[in-house]
Design a protein around this motif. Structure first.
Motif, PDB file in Angstrom:
ATOM      1  N   SER A 232     -11.848   3.976   0.389  1.00 58.77           N
ATOM      2  CA  SER A 232     -11.287   4.331   1.828  1.00 58.77           C
ATOM      3  C   SER A 232     -12.367   5.367   2.285  1.00 58.77           C
ATOM      4  CB  SER A 232     -10.034   5.260   1.792  1.00 58.77           C
ATOM      5  OG  SER A 232     -10.044   6.264   0.958  1.00 58.77           O
ATOM      6  N   LEU A 233     -13.023   6.109   1.586  1.00 61.97           N
ATOM      7  CA  LEU A 233     -14.071   7.102   2.130  1.00 61.97           C
ATOM      8  C   LEU A 233     -15.207   6.327   2.777  1.00 61.97           C
ATOM      9  CD1 LEU A 233     -14.200   9.741  -0.716  1.00 61.97           C
ATOM     10  CD2 LEU A 233     -12.852   9.761   1.161  1.00 61.97           C
ATOM     11  N   LEU A 234     -15.495   5.276   2.417  1.00 64.06           N
ATOM     12  CA  LEU A 234     -16.631   4.355   2.898  1.00 64.06           C
ATOM     13  C   LEU A 234     -16.117   3.908   4.386  1.00 64.06           C
ATOM     14  CD1 LEU A 234     -17.663   2.184   0.109  1.00 64.06           C
ATOM     15  CD2 LEU A 234     -18.621   4.220   0.686  1.00 64.06           C
ATOM     16  N   ILE A 235     -14.724   4.031   4.833  1.00 64.59           N
ATOM     17  CA  ILE A 235     -14.623   3.733   6.255  1.00 64.59           C
ATOM     18  C   ILE A 235     -14.253   5.003   6.950  1.00 64.59           C
ATOM     19  CG2 ILE A 235     -12.474   2.772   7.332  1.00 64.59           C
ATOM     20  CD1 ILE A 235     -11.936   1.153   5.051  1.00 64.59           C
ATOM     21  N   MET A 236     -14.070   6.148   6.342  1.00 64.29           N
ATOM     22  CA  MET A 236     -13.805   7.460   6.988  1.00 64.29           C
ATOM     23  C   MET A 236     -15.090   7.939   7.594  1.00 64.29           C
ATOM     24  SD  MET A 236     -11.704  10.873   6.162  1.00 64.29           S
ATOM     25  CE  MET A 236     -12.967  11.421   4.774  1.00 64.29           C
ATOM     26  N   GLU A 237     -15.893   8.147   6.740  1.00 65.28           N
ATOM     27  CA  GLU A 237     -17.266   8.986   7.028  1.00 65.28           C
ATOM     28  C   GLU A 237     -17.989   8.623   8.119  1.00 65.28           C
ATOM     29  OE1 GLU A 237     -19.882  12.253   6.503  1.00 65.28           O
ATOM     30  OE2 GLU A 237     -17.762  11.935   5.729  1.00 65.28           O
TER      31      GLU A 237
ATOM     32  N   ALA B 200      -8.021  -4.451   6.560  1.00 64.72           N
ATOM     33  CA  ALA B 200      -8.448  -5.349   5.713  1.00 64.72           C
ATOM     34  C   ALA B 200      -8.316  -4.642   4.078  1.00 64.72           C
ATOM     35  CB  ALA B 200      -9.851  -5.773   5.678  1.00 64.72           C
ATOM     36  N   TYR B 201      -8.614  -3.267   4.024  1.00 63.41           N
ATOM     37  CA  TYR B 201      -8.681  -2.700   2.670  1.00 63.41           C
ATOM     38  C   TYR B 201      -7.157  -2.438   2.245  1.00 63.41           C
ATOM     39  CZ  TYR B 201      -8.672   1.505  -0.181  1.00 63.41           C
ATOM     40  OH  TYR B 201      -8.502   2.157  -1.228  1.00 63.41           O
ATOM     41  N   SER B 202      -6.369  -2.093   2.951  1.00 64.78           N
ATOM     42  CA  SER B 202      -4.818  -1.516   2.732  1.00 64.78           C
ATOM     43  C   SER B 202      -3.987  -2.886   2.471  1.00 64.78           C
ATOM     44  CB  SER B 202      -4.350  -0.789   3.952  1.00 64.78           C
ATOM     45  OG  SER B 202      -4.229  -1.633   5.185  1.00 64.78           O
ATOM     46  N   LEU B 203      -4.538  -3.961   3.016  1.00 64.62           N
ATOM     47  CA  LEU B 203      -3.713  -5.230   2.589  1.00 64.62           C
ATOM     48  C   LEU B 203      -4.267  -5.937   1.366  1.00 64.62           C
ATOM     49  CD1 LEU B 203      -2.852  -6.306   6.569  1.00 64.62           C
ATOM     50  CD2 LEU B 203      -1.276  -5.299   4.839  1.00 64.62           C
ATOM     51  N   ALA B 204      -5.553  -5.995   1.323  1.00 68.08           N
ATOM     52  CA  ALA B 204      -6.325  -6.557   0.290  1.00 68.08           C
ATOM     53  C   ALA B 204      -6.039  -6.049  -1.125  1.00 68.08           C
ATOM     54  CB  ALA B 204      -7.665  -6.739   0.277  1.00 68.08           C
ATOM     55  N   MET B 205      -5.770  -4.713  -1.330  1.00 63.54           N
ATOM     56  CA  MET B 205      -5.570  -4.014  -2.537  1.00 63.54           C
ATOM     57  C   MET B 205      -4.224  -4.261  -2.994  1.00 63.54           C
ATOM     58  SD  MET B 205      -8.280  -2.790  -3.710  1.00 63.54           S
ATOM     59  CE  MET B 205      -7.327  -2.403  -5.206  1.00 63.54           C
ATOM     60  N   PRO B 206      -2.992  -4.309  -2.276  1.00 64.62           N
ATOM     61  CA  PRO B 206      -1.892  -4.920  -2.921  1.00 64.62           C
ATOM     62  C   PRO B 206      -1.835  -6.297  -3.512  1.00 64.62           C
ATOM     63  CG  PRO B 206      -1.292  -3.444  -1.078  1.00 64.62           C
ATOM     64  CD  PRO B 206      -2.862  -3.908  -0.894  1.00 64.62           C
ATOM     65  N   VAL B 207      -2.526  -7.206  -2.647  1.00 63.59           N
ATOM     66  CA  VAL B 207      -2.530  -8.550  -3.208  1.00 63.59           C
ATOM     67  C   VAL B 207      -3.402  -8.631  -4.644  1.00 63.59           C
ATOM     68  CG1 VAL B 207      -3.791 -10.644  -2.570  1.00 63.59           C
ATOM     69  CG2 VAL B 207      -2.723  -9.282  -0.798  1.00 63.59           C
ATOM     70  N   ILE B 208      -4.371  -7.763  -4.655  1.00 60.54           N
ATOM     71  CA  ILE B 208      -5.187  -7.660  -5.948  1.00 60.54           C
ATOM     72  C   ILE B 208      -4.173  -7.365  -7.107  1.00 60.54           C
ATOM     73  CG2 ILE B 208      -7.042  -6.776  -7.424  1.00 60.54           C
ATOM     74  CD1 ILE B 208      -8.511  -6.658  -4.416  1.00 60.54           C
TER      75      ILE B 208
ATOM     76  N   TYR C  88      -2.179   2.566  -0.245  1.00 58.62           N
ATOM     77  CA  TYR C  88      -3.224   2.087   0.650  1.00 58.62           C
ATOM     78  C   TYR C  88      -3.423   2.343   2.033  1.00 58.62           C
ATOM     79  CZ  TYR C  88      -4.757   0.757  -4.192  1.00 58.62           C
ATOM     80  OH  TYR C  88      -5.033   0.715  -5.297  1.00 58.62           O
ATOM     81  N   SER C  89      -1.930   1.780   2.652  1.00 57.44           N
ATOM     82  CA  SER C  89      -1.675   1.950   4.170  1.00 57.44           C
ATOM     83  C   SER C  89      -1.671   3.444   4.319  1.00 57.44           C
ATOM     84  CB  SER C  89      -0.688   1.057   4.475  1.00 57.44           C
ATOM     85  OG  SER C  89      -0.975  -0.094   4.594  1.00 57.44           O
ATOM     86  N   PRO C  90      -0.657   4.312   3.492  1.00 54.20           N
ATOM     87  CA  PRO C  90      -0.625   5.687   3.782  1.00 54.20           C
ATOM     88  C   PRO C  90      -2.049   6.451   3.509  1.00 54.20           C
ATOM     89  CG  PRO C  90       1.237   4.815   2.520  1.00 54.20           C
ATOM     90  CD  PRO C  90       0.055   3.797   2.466  1.00 54.20           C
ATOM     91  N   LEU C  91      -2.608   5.915   2.724  1.00 52.82           N
ATOM     92  CA  LEU C  91      -4.103   6.453   2.309  1.00 52.82           C
ATOM     93  C   LEU C  91      -4.786   6.331   3.615  1.00 52.82           C
ATOM     94  CD1 LEU C  91      -6.186   7.960   0.518  1.00 52.82           C
ATOM     95  CD2 LEU C  91      -6.768   5.740  -0.398  1.00 52.82           C
TER      96      LEU C  91
END
Length: 332
Positions: free
Chosen positions: A182-187, A251-259, A289-292
């Motif tokens: 997630s940090l790769l998205i924020m910075e 994309a990130y927050s929805l992909a991780m629960p699927v994995i 991941y969505s809350p993160l």
């Protein structure tokens, strides 16, 4: 390399200590924190564990005793009921928090005005109206918004990760290992949005001043139009960075629960994970991941406040140091 996130947090803390800090404000923040902790436990632990108990009780109804089955179902119902009570009751804990934010806006403006002094080197005097009229409001509501966004979401993320680990240590390790992505998205967002806000804030102040001068007969419509066009350019860049952040985040927050679901099904098929635990993990993963991402958005909101915080601190900096220099001192 210095992270822009560190600069944002350092300057915010410096701003808070210099202008906002008081017992009334601290009590408001603590009251909101209590509400956030209770809600994090409710959504991150009580709900997934309730679903786990419910599914496992129903699945084992043919093999276990009736009393065990009824006990599991009753525990699930009580957990769901407790969640509803927690969310309803804790809403009133936010009242002192938002009251303190509103009071801080008035206090900060009074503090800045008292520290400015008529002999201060204030630069462009036309910009002062915007700094006092809008920048203070912008920063304080953003600080309040950051706290009510970051704190509950990061607590929910932590509690949910603990719950996943409790239900399956293997999947818990995978879930934790994925969070730094997630940090790769924020910075990149924080780095890009500072420049956009610099244009937007300065032109916003200019627009306020020119409109006032226009009604006094001292400005032309063309000057206002040019200032508005400059403000618009800053806002379009802001919108671009916002959309980039959220599209990547979804994309990130929805992909991780699927994995995690796929890995959980693999564990269940091999008899290493009860179905109820799998259901609880799936639910809990949706609260990781969505809350993160939402929590990190609170820091991104502070990134938008970097420019106006600098502008405010420059007004009352009698020693000639800029807000950015003060932030760098706080970091070191």
């Amino acid at each position: 390399m210095k992270l822009k996130t560190a600069e944002v947090l350092a300057l915010t803390w410096r701003f808070y200590r210099r202008y906002v800090y008081s017992w009334e404000v601290n009590i408001g923040f603590i009251a909101a924190l209590v509400a956030f902790i209770l809600r994090a436990v409710a959504s991150g632990s009580l709900m997934p564990l309730a679903l786990t108990n419910l599914v496992n009780s129903l699945e084992n109804s043919t093999n276990g005793s009736l009393s065990i089955r009824e006990s599991g179902i009753m525990n699930a119902i009580l957990m769901i009921t407790a969640t509803a009570v927690i969310y309803t009751a804790t809403e009133w804990l936010f009242k002192p928090f938002w009251n303190s934010v509103a009071k801080s806006i008035a206090d900060v403006k009074n503090r800045v005005i008292s520290e400015m002094g008529v002999s201060n080197n204030l630069g462009n005097v036309n910009d002062l109206v915007g700094r006092l009229a809008s920048d203070v409001d912008f920063v304080m509501w953003n600080i309040g918004g950051m706290y009510t966004t970051f704190t509950p979401n990061i607590l929910t993320t932590i509690v949910s990760l603990v719950t996943i680990f409790q239900l399956s240590p293997v999947l818990g390790i995978v879930a934790v290992a994925a969070t730094p992505l997630s940090l790769l998205i924020m910075e990149p967002y924080i780095k890009g949005v500072e420049e956009a806000r610099q244009v937007e804030r300065s032109s916003y102040s200019e627009v306020i001043h020119l409109i006032d001068e226009y009604f006094k007969g001292n400005a032309e419509p063309g000057q206002i139009r040019d200032a508005l066009n400059k403000w618009y350019r800053g806002m379009t860049r802001q919108v671009f960075y916002d959309r980039t952040y959220w599209s990547s985040s979804f994309a990130y927050s929805l992909a991780m629960p699927v994995i995690l679901t796929i890995l959980g099904i693999h564990e269940t098929e091999r008899g290493r994970l009860p179905i109820g635990n799998l259901v609880g993990i799936i639910y809990a993963s949706m609260n990781v991941y969505s809350p993160l991402i939402n929590a990190l958005w609170g820091i991104c909101v502070l990134g938008q406040s970097l420019v106006p915080m600098n502008r405010i601190m420059q007004l009352s900096s009698n020693n000639g140091k800029s807000g950015r220099q003060l932030a760098e001192q706080a970091i070191h």
